[in-house]
Scaffold this motif. Structure first.
Motif, PDB file in Angstrom:
ATOM      1  N   CYS A  19       1.437  -0.614  -0.092  1.00 30.63           N
ATOM      2  CA  CYS A  19       0.128   0.084   0.106  1.00 30.63           C
ATOM      3  C   CYS A  19       0.640   0.868  -0.338  1.00 30.63           C
ATOM      4  N   GLU A  20       0.426   2.533  -0.438  1.00 36.49           N
ATOM      5  CA  GLU A  20       1.391   3.458  -0.523  1.00 36.49           C
ATOM      6  C   GLU A  20       1.774   3.892   1.139  1.00 36.49           C
ATOM      7  N   CYS A  21       0.652   3.380   2.111  1.00 38.70           N
ATOM      8  CA  CYS A  21       1.361   3.572   3.475  1.00 38.70           C
ATOM      9  C   CYS A  21       2.837   2.476   3.738  1.00 38.70           C
ATOM     10  N   ALA A  26      -0.621  -8.206   1.609  1.00 41.22           N
ATOM     11  CA  ALA A  26      -0.940 -10.202   1.914  1.00 41.22           C
ATOM     12  C   ALA A  26      -2.091  -9.502   3.338  1.00 41.22           C
ATOM     13  N   GLY A  27      -1.770  -8.511   4.509  1.00 37.92           N
ATOM     14  CA  GLY A  27      -2.158  -8.628   6.067  1.00 37.92           C
ATOM     15  C   GLY A  27      -3.351  -8.266   5.997  1.00 37.92           C
TER      16      GLY A  27
END
Length: 400
Positions: A19-21, A26-27
């Protein structure tokens, strides 16, 4: 393409990556299915080599028994299986793929490398196992109530015409029904017609295009239905010769009206055309023929006049053979079924041109007759070929 509720496989797909974060997806929490897609695909095909070890066993009584080879196996330590053999025959006979291109296709699609000689020889082998079923199909055609017949020229053999012949060609004859197809390669002469199935059709109605041999006394007493599609085309030609005359259109319209009423009666479960309608259409037919005959009192000198006059004489003198379908709904009004069964031969000529061997051409059309029959019974052609090559006796073109 239609959506299916029973796919052969089912796979869930989730987003991948980060993610961008910076969190690994996967989680991440599953929010459920938001899109669905079904893909129709075939698996990659590659030749698979299977070794069959035939064991021998000794019974307690002392007798020795040896396992048989798999179905379709040929002599020798190595051979091609029935799937590949059926595929090769299918490509050559149904899709008119020349032998060398057939070998290239098999090599590209399966990884196998059969020789040109092996692939070409499959025509003879497949035709050989179909001898019995070809005879059976021929017999079943002789038992049919109505049989459509036709013939078409076929470029076969040497390019130089035989002595006494103008063209280096043969003729392919077909006799067929909605369920059975039988071919014969020969000439357009009476000897070929005698060798064909026609002499055995004394109990059937023969639907044909008015070629003179069908009417030969040497073929015995036959019941005829003259193809109305051919008659319609000839009436169109007569209309071009006599553009101001109304009779060609009137006769053609009457025939088309009777054909329509016959189809309508069958579709609605009736066993005959409504009598009043039939009488009116037949009256129009007869009136048109009478007017045409009065307009063409001689064969004339202009191109097409003699043909138009002869057509009118046929319509007058052979009315029972022209209108039999209107009185008996079991008789088809045209030989279109025969034309459809000859169409593959015409397509083959356009694709591949001349066939060099008469014997191999006979093999092709014995196979084609079997496959056409199998297809008419709702069978898959490849499966029908596979069964034949496996040695079923006789290979059955009809459903189980």
């Amino acid at each position: 393409m239609a959506w299916t509720d029973s796919p052969g496989d089912h796979k869930d797909r989730f987003p991948r990556g980060v993610c961008e974060c910076g969190t690994d997806l996967a989680g991440a929490r599953d929010l459920g299915v938001v899109d669905r897609y079904q893909q129709h695909e075939i698996p990659p095909v590659s030749v698979k080599i299977t070794q069959y070890d035939q064991h021998a066993v000794r019974c307690g009584c002392g007798r020795v028994h040896t396992a048989a080879r798999p179905e379709g196996a040929r002599p020798g330590p190595v051979g091609y299986g029935p799937n590949l053999q059926a595929f090769a025959v299918y490509l050559m006979v149904v899709h008119f793929i020349p032998v060398h291109r057939c070998v290239e296709l098999l090599a590209s699609l399966t990884g196998s490398a059969p020789s040109v000689g092996f692939v070409h020889g499959m025509l003879t082998r497949a035709a050989g196992v179909l001898t019995e079923v070809d005879t059976r199909i021929r017999t079943l055609i002789t038992l049919a109530y109505a049989v459509c017949c036709d013939e078409t020229p076929l470029r076969v053999g040497p390019r130089t015409p035989k002595p006494g012949k103008k063209k280096a060609e043969k003729y392919l004859l077909v006799a067929c029904t909605e369920l059975f197809t039988h071919y014969l390669l020969g000439d357009r002469d009476l000897a070929t017609f005698k060798a064909f199935v026609i002499q055995d059709l004394a109990g059937s109605v023969i639907v044909h295009d008015r070629y003179q041999n069908y009417n030969s006394a040497e073929l015995g007493e036959l019941t005829h239905q003259l193809c109305c599609a051919h008659l319609g085309r000839d009436l169109d030609g007569a209309g071009e010769v006599y553009p101001d005359a109304h009779w060609p259109t009137q006769i053609a319209d009457a025939l088309r009206g009777l054909i329509h009423e016959a189809h309508l009666a069958r579709a609605t479960g009736r066993d005959a055309i409504e009598q009043t309608i039939k009488n009116e259409l037949i009256k129009r037919f007869r009136d048109g023929v009478r007017v045409g005959l009065s307009d063409t009192t001689s064969h004339g000198n202009r191109p097409g006049e003699r043909k138009a006059r002869l057509l009118l004489e046929v319509l007058r003198d052979r009315e029972p053979d022209v209108l039999r379908f209107a009185h008996d709904l079991k008789v088809p009004p045209t030989s279109n079924q025969a034309e459809r069964d000859l169409q593959p031969a015409k397509v083959q000529q356009n694709i591949s041109g001349r066939l060099t061997s008469e014997k191999r051409t006979k093999d092709r059309y014995r196979i084609r007759g079997y496959l056409s029959t199998a297809s008419k019974h709702g069978r898959n052609m490849i499966e029908a070929l596979r069964e034949a090559i496996r040695g079923q006796t006789p290979p059955d073109p009809t459903p189980a």
